[in-house]
Scaffold this active site. Structure first.
Site: not given
Ligand code: NCD
Length: 304
Positions: A51-52, A80, A101, A129
């Site tokens: 999703r993100t 590397k 991320r 997040h």
């Molecule tokens: C969440 C995350 O990555 O923290 N997912 C997301 O970005 N929608 C929640 C999760 O991974 O449980």
């Protein structure tokens, strides 16, 4: 230059304006479809995501921009041994904005210190997040038409769940917000959040193991997945993973207009039979994520 590293990097007023912009985009997507012509978003994902990453990419494409990036550490020079600081210096010459991320808490903050372009934290370890928080708040704003006087139950892995940490940080800024923190003892929210955010802000909260006890009081139930990848020990994960499973029976005592939210992915914590309940909004929530990320990209690029 602005970055978004913590949910508190946006003031309540700025967040309010961002929600209004996202609502306007949702109402008339076409109006915004060329604002980012010629601009590029880099997605630097050292951890899995559906999703993100894809909602960021969809957001930039909807704005007329383009996207580039990597979706795992092994397909980048991290494999590397390259540092995040060096990577972002390079990406600053390839793109206009970056979403990152990383499994290590603080990595996006480090990146922002070495970056010539806006950096967005797309999840750093078990820490924060902030764009999931924007998505969550946009969902609440659209479906409840208010952010204050809300009783929110967070259920599941409150220790490692970064979406929980960020949403608590952001929601305590609204009056009359109260929390039920529902988890097994081993997965309670970290002490720093309790001491520095909840106690320091005189926020009302109840810690409990019982979803059933909390249920009738909730305006929002925010379910979470037990974060397997952050456990030191697989046996602990297996013991705790099915601590809470929301089903229609458990929802019998819930308010008729309670929102059932989840950042997704879900594993077992919400039975599929709940998906058709009108209170279940987690798929809608994921969809709203595109519009709030469009708004965020426009703001950080200084285009709106
Ligand atoms: C969440 C995350 O990555 O923290 N997912 C997301 O970005 N929608 C929640 C999760 O991974 O449980």
């Amino acid at each position: 230059m602005r970055h978004l590293i913590s949910p508190l990097d946006l003031s309540v007023d700025e967040l309010d304006n961002l929600l209004k912009l996202a609502a306007d985009i949702l109402a008339d997507k076409e109006k915004y479809s060329h604002i980012c012509d010629g601009k590029k978003l880099a997605t630097l994902f050292y951890e899995p995501s559906t999703r993100t990453r894809l909602s960021f990419e969809s957001a930039m494409l909807n704005l007329g921009g383009q996207v580039l990036g990597f979706s795992s550490a092994d397909s980048s020079s991290a494999a590397k041994g390259e540092s995040v600081a060096d990577t972002i210096r390079i990406i600053s010459g390839y793109a206009d904005i970056a979403a990152i991320r990383h499994p290590k808490e603080g990595a996006p903050l480090v990146a922002s210190l070495y970056s010539d372009i806006p950096v967005i934290n797309a999840g750093d370890g078990g820490h924060n997040h902030p764009t999931q928080t924007l998505t969550d708040i946009f969902t609440i704003y659209n479906l409840k038409h208010r952010l204050d006087n809300m009783t929110i139950g967070f259920c599941g892995d409150l220790k490692f769940g970064r979406t929980v940490h960020s949403l608590i940080n952001a929601m305590v800024r609204y009056p009359g917000v109260k929390f039920y923190l529902i988890s097994p003892d081993e997965l309670k929210i970290p002490d720093y959040l309790k001491e520095e955010v909840l106690d320091a802000g005189n926020i009302e909260y109840i810690e409990t193991n019982s979803l059933e006890d909390a249920m009738p009081n909730l305006d929002i139930l925010y379910m979470t997945r037990v974060q397997r990848e952050r456990f030191f020990n697989e046996a602990d994960y297996i013991r705790l993973k099915d601590s809470y499973i929301l089903d229609l029976k458990k929802l019998e005592t819930a308010k008729d207009d309670m929102l059932i939210m989840h950042p997704l992915p879900r594993v077992n914590e919400i039975a599929p039979e709940v998906d058709n309940d009108c209170r279940a909004v987690y798929f809608k929530q994921a969809h709203y994520g595109v519009y709030i990320r469009m708004a965020l990209i426009l703001r950080l690029l200084g285009l709106m």
